[in-house]
Design a protein around this motif. Structure first.
Motif, PDB file in Angstrom:
ATOM      1  N   ASN A 254      -8.558  -1.753   6.210  1.00 14.82           N
ATOM      2  CA  ASN A 254      -8.017  -3.059   6.554  1.00 14.82           C
ATOM      3  C   ASN A 254      -6.698  -2.887   7.298  1.00 14.82           C
ATOM      4  OD1 ASN A 254      -5.860  -2.891   4.535  1.00 14.82           O
ATOM      5  ND2 ASN A 254      -7.483  -3.255   3.029  1.00 14.82           N
ATOM      6  N   ASP A 255      -6.188  -3.992   7.780  1.00 16.41           N
ATOM      7  CA  ASP A 255      -5.019  -3.990   8.659  1.00 16.41           C
ATOM      8  C   ASP A 255      -3.726  -4.141   7.858  1.00 16.41           C
ATOM      9  OD1 ASP A 255      -3.838  -3.873  11.177  1.00 16.41           O
ATOM     10  OD2 ASP A 255      -3.754  -6.051  11.362  1.00 16.41           O
ATOM     11  N   SER A 256      -3.638  -3.429   6.732  1.00 10.80           N
ATOM     12  CA  SER A 256      -2.463  -3.527   5.879  1.00 10.80           C
ATOM     13  C   SER A 256      -2.102  -2.157   5.337  1.00 10.80           C
ATOM     14  CB  SER A 256      -2.720  -4.489   4.713  1.00 10.80           C
ATOM     15  OG  SER A 256      -1.670  -4.417   3.770  1.00 10.80           O
ATOM     16  N   THR A 257      -0.821  -1.830   5.332  1.00 11.09           N
ATOM     17  CA  THR A 257      -0.402  -0.547   4.773  1.00 11.09           C
ATOM     18  C   THR A 257      -0.392  -0.558   3.256  1.00 11.09           C
ATOM     19  OG1 THR A 257       1.926  -1.201   4.921  1.00 11.09           O
ATOM     20  CG2 THR A 257       0.988  -0.002   6.801  1.00 11.09           C
ATOM     21  N   ALA A 258      -0.564  -1.740   2.665  1.00  9.73           N
ATOM     22  CA  ALA A 258      -0.613  -1.845   1.203  1.00  9.73           C
ATOM     23  C   ALA A 258      -1.997  -2.273   0.732  1.00  9.73           C
ATOM     24  CB  ALA A 258       0.441  -2.836   0.702  1.00  9.73           C
TER      25      ALA A 258
ATOM     26  N   THR B  48      -8.001  11.580   1.192  1.00  9.58           N
ATOM     27  CA  THR B  48      -6.720  11.018   0.790  1.00  9.58           C
ATOM     28  C   THR B  48      -6.491   9.693   1.500  1.00  9.58           C
ATOM     29  OG1 THR B  48      -5.827  13.234   0.502  1.00  9.58           O
ATOM     30  CG2 THR B  48      -4.234  11.435   0.689  1.00  9.58           C
ATOM     31  N   ALA B  49      -6.027   8.696   0.755  1.00  7.58           N
ATOM     32  CA  ALA B  49      -5.787   7.382   1.340  1.00  7.58           C
ATOM     33  C   ALA B  49      -4.742   7.470   2.439  1.00  7.58           C
ATOM     34  CB  ALA B  49      -5.321   6.407   0.262  1.00  7.58           C
ATOM     35  N   VAL B  50      -5.000   6.818   3.553  1.00  7.06           N
ATOM     36  CA  VAL B  50      -4.070   6.763   4.675  1.00  7.06           C
ATOM     37  C   VAL B  50      -3.484   5.362   4.725  1.00  7.06           C
ATOM     38  CG1 VAL B  50      -3.824   6.916   7.175  1.00  7.06           C
ATOM     39  CG2 VAL B  50      -5.324   8.503   5.973  1.00  7.06           C
ATOM     40  N   ALA B  51      -2.167   5.265   4.770  1.00  7.44           N
ATOM     41  CA  ALA B  51      -1.526   3.952   4.733  1.00  7.44           C
ATOM     42  C   ALA B  51      -0.457   3.820   5.809  1.00  7.44           C
ATOM     43  CB  ALA B  51      -0.918   3.709   3.354  1.00  7.44           C
ATOM     44  N   THR B  52      -0.800   4.188   7.040  1.00  7.44           N
ATOM     45  CA  THR B  52       0.067   3.988   8.185  1.00  7.44           C
ATOM     46  C   THR B  52      -0.724   3.183   9.208  1.00  7.44           C
ATOM     47  OG1 THR B  52       1.147   6.114   7.801  1.00  7.44           O
ATOM     48  CG2 THR B  52       1.477   5.096   9.946  1.00  7.44           C
ATOM     49  N   ASP B  53      -0.217   2.037   9.584  1.00  5.97           N
ATOM     50  CA  ASP B  53      -0.893   1.094  10.481  1.00  5.97           C
ATOM     51  C   ASP B  53      -2.043   0.379   9.788  1.00  5.97           C
ATOM     52  OD1 ASP B  53       0.691   1.765  12.780  1.00  5.97           O
ATOM     53  OD2 ASP B  53      -0.497   3.586  12.947  1.00  5.97           O
ATOM     54  N   MET B  54      -2.757   1.074   8.918  1.00  2.00           N
ATOM     55  CA  MET B  54      -3.909   0.495   8.225  1.00  2.00           C
ATOM     56  C   MET B  54      -4.135   1.266   6.936  1.00  2.00           C
ATOM     57  SD  MET B  54      -7.199   2.150  10.209  1.00  2.00           S
ATOM     58  CE  MET B  54      -6.569   2.129  11.873  1.00  2.00           C
ATOM     59  N   SER B  55      -5.017   0.753   6.097  1.00  2.00           N
ATOM     60  CA  SER B  55      -5.473   1.487   4.913  1.00  2.00           C
ATOM     61  C   SER B  55      -6.897   1.955   5.166  1.00  2.00           C
ATOM     62  CB  SER B  55      -5.419   0.592   3.663  1.00  2.00           C
ATOM     63  OG  SER B  55      -4.078   0.286   3.336  1.00  2.00           O
TER      64      SER B  55
ATOM     65  N   ALA C 109     -12.300   4.563  12.384  1.00  2.00           N
ATOM     66  CA  ALA C 109     -11.844   3.180  12.244  1.00  2.00           C
ATOM     67  C   ALA C 109     -10.793   2.914  13.310  1.00  2.00           C
ATOM     68  CB  ALA C 109     -11.270   2.929  10.859  1.00  2.00           C
ATOM     69  N   LEU C 110     -10.969   1.839  14.057  1.00  3.52           N
ATOM     70  CA  LEU C 110     -10.062   1.446  15.123  1.00  3.52           C
ATOM     71  C   LEU C 110      -9.316   0.197  14.693  1.00  3.52           C
ATOM     72  CD1 LEU C 110      -9.132   1.942  18.081  1.00  3.52           C
ATOM     73  CD2 LEU C 110     -11.012   0.435  18.794  1.00  3.52           C
ATOM     74  N   ASP C 111      -8.010   0.281  14.634  1.00  3.86           N
ATOM     75  CA  ASP C 111      -7.179  -0.821  14.164  1.00  3.86           C
ATOM     76  C   ASP C 111      -7.079  -1.925  15.215  1.00  3.86           C
ATOM     77  OD1 ASP C 111      -5.439  -2.109  12.366  1.00  3.86           O
ATOM     78  OD2 ASP C 111      -3.676  -1.245  13.332  1.00  3.86           O
ATOM     79  N   ASP C 112      -7.042  -3.166  14.747  1.00  4.29           N
ATOM     80  CA  ASP C 112      -6.738  -4.353  15.558  1.00  4.29           C
ATOM     81  C   ASP C 112      -7.805  -4.756  16.562  1.00  4.29           C
ATOM     82  OD1 ASP C 112      -4.342  -4.891  14.296  1.00  4.29           O
ATOM     83  OD2 ASP C 112      -3.146  -3.730  15.711  1.00  4.29           O
ATOM     84  N   ASP C 113      -8.399  -3.804  17.274  1.00  2.21           N
ATOM     85  CA  ASP C 113      -9.308  -4.148  18.369  1.00  2.21           C
ATOM     86  C   ASP C 113     -10.713  -4.459  17.862  1.00  2.21           C
ATOM     87  OD1 ASP C 113      -7.201  -3.727  19.995  1.00  2.21           O
ATOM     88  OD2 ASP C 113      -7.946  -1.892  20.914  1.00  2.21           O
ATOM     89  N   ILE C 114     -11.316  -5.496  18.427  1.00  2.00           N
ATOM     90  CA  ILE C 114     -12.692  -5.884  18.106  1.00  2.00           C
ATOM     91  C   ILE C 114     -13.581  -5.376  19.229  1.00  2.00           C
ATOM     92  CG2 ILE C 114     -14.226  -7.773  17.482  1.00  2.00           C
ATOM     93  CD1 ILE C 114     -11.801  -7.361  15.615  1.00  2.00           C
TER      94      ILE C 114
ATOM     95  N   TYR D  64     -14.668  -6.635  12.116  1.00  2.00           N
ATOM     96  CA  TYR D  64     -14.262  -7.706  11.193  1.00  2.00           C
ATOM     97  C   TYR D  64     -12.977  -8.336  11.716  1.00  2.00           C
ATOM     98  CZ  TYR D  64     -10.198  -5.322   9.204  1.00  2.00           C
ATOM     99  OH  TYR D  64      -8.973  -4.735   9.027  1.00  2.00           O
ATOM    100  N   GLY D  65     -12.693  -9.556  11.253  1.00  2.00           N
ATOM    101  CA  GLY D  65     -11.446 -10.229  11.599  1.00  2.00           C
ATOM    102  C   GLY D  65     -11.378 -10.620  13.058  1.00  2.00           C
ATOM    103  N   THR D  66     -10.160 -10.731  13.547  1.00  2.00           N
ATOM    104  CA  THR D  66      -9.896 -11.113  14.926  1.00  2.00           C
ATOM    105  C   THR D  66      -8.959 -10.087  15.557  1.00  2.00           C
ATOM    106  OG1 THR D  66      -8.035 -12.503  14.219  1.00  2.00           O
ATOM    107  CG2 THR D  66     -10.194 -13.572  14.441  1.00  2.00           C
ATOM    108  N   ALA D  67      -8.882 -10.091  16.871  1.00  2.00           N
ATOM    109  CA  ALA D  67      -8.021  -9.140  17.576  1.00  2.00           C
ATOM    110  C   ALA D  67      -6.589  -9.249  17.063  1.00  2.00           C
ATOM    111  CB  ALA D  67      -8.075  -9.407  19.073  1.00  2.00           C
ATOM    112  N   GLY D  68      -6.007  -8.114  16.717  1.00  2.00           N
ATOM    113  CA  GLY D  68      -4.664  -8.086  16.167  1.00  2.00           C
ATOM    114  C   GLY D  68      -4.626  -8.192  14.662  1.00  2.00           C
ATOM    115  N   ALA D  69      -5.738  -8.611  14.051  1.00  2.00           N
ATOM    116  CA  ALA D  69      -5.803  -8.753  12.593  1.00  2.00           C
ATOM    117  C   ALA D  69      -7.204  -8.397  12.097  1.00  2.00           C
ATOM    118  CB  ALA D  69      -5.443 -10.180  12.173  1.00  2.00           C
ATOM    119  N   GLY D  70      -7.757  -7.335  12.664  1.00  3.55           N
ATOM    120  CA  GLY D  70      -9.097  -6.905  12.285  1.00  3.55           C
ATOM    121  C   GLY D  70      -9.297  -5.474  12.734  1.00  3.55           C
TER     122      GLY D  70
END
Length: 261
Positions: free
Chosen positions: A91-95, A110-117, A193-198, A216-222
């Motif tokens: 997802n689009d959250s570091t938390a 290992t969980a990655v939590a930079t830019d996304m989880s 996994a590609l952040d933000d882009d649909i 999933y989601g929308t551009a900038g939040a998916g």
């Protein structure tokens, strides 16, 4: 005596009879990957498996919303005992890391939590296979995309043929890292996994076959998830090329190898 012309008879090519039938460029229904309850943003296609080796028996991609803090997520259908299921969440959250509440799931990377989880888990199904997995999503998470692949013919004692490898980048497309298998016939799984882009198109690494990709989601939040694999007939090193999409953003990737039974 007048010669009688007999009708000409040509024996069929026996190998031709064994080749997969194709319909509109895809494998026939008996060879197609089962895709259960897939979202409209999910794309999947049939993949022939090596005879007697590991086979992909189901894929599914599901999206949960931020308000779904603790939620049951559907697994692929028609699972059998000893099937091995891989789950990828991002997802689009570091938390936004998830905690799996259902028993016997193992975190494989290992969980990655930079830019996304970005996380990957695995579980061998028991006598009564699961139909859902219950997860707790980080409190600050946005919508979350879950992608599953169910595999049959995996070694029941040691599912991972070697330690998974991970990689990341700030732009471009997911580029899964190299991995070295130790068992002939291992299945290499490349997950990105590609952040933000649909993305509206995804091309798998050369030599690999696409299992599934979805958004999933929308551009900038998916974002966009992509899976592909190959059977590594002879054990050794393999370095998947980068995926190709019509997007470019921060990305995470992992390469896993499943050991055949």
């Amino acid at each position: 005596m007048t010669a009688i012309a007999l009708p000409r008879f040509t024996m069929p090519d026996p190998w031709r009879l064994l080749r997969p039938l194709k319909l509109d460029g895809q494998f026939s229904p008996r060879q197609r990957v089962q895709m259960v309850d897939a979202d409209p943003g999910v794309h999947s296609r049939g993949i022939p498996a090596a005879a007697g080796g590991i086979t992909l028996v189901g894929t599914i991609t599901r999206e949960t919303v931020a308000s779904d803090q603790t939620v049951d997520v559907n697994l692929p259908g028609s699972l059998s005992e000893n099937d091995y299921v891989i789950m990828n969440s991002f997802n689009d959250s570091t938390a936004g890391q998830i905690t799996v509440n259902t028993s016997n799931w193992t975190e494989l990377t290992t969980a990655v939590a930079t830019d996304m989880s970005f996380q990957i888990f695995g579980k061998k199904m028991g006598v009564t296979p699961d139909t859902v997995v219950n997860v707790l999503i980080g409190a600050a998470a946005a919508d979350t995309l879950f992608t599953f692949g169910a595999f049959r013919g995996v070694d029941t004692a040691t599912q991972m043929d070697t330690t998974p490898t991970v990689s990341s980048g700030a732009s471009g497309d997911p580029d899964c890292p190299s991995i070295t298998t130790v068992t002939d016939g291992a299945l290499i799984l490349a997950i990105g996994a590609l952040d933000d882009d649909i993305a509206t198109s995804v091309t798998e690494p050369s030599g690999y076959s696409t299992a599934s990709w979805g958004t999933y989601g929308t551009a900038g939040a998916g974002g966009t998830s992509m899976w592909s694999y190959l059977i590594k007939v002879t054990a050794g090193s393999d370095d998947p090329a980068a995926y190709s999409t019509d997007g470019s953003d921060a990305w995470r990737s992992a390469t896993l190898a499943l050991r055949p039974a």
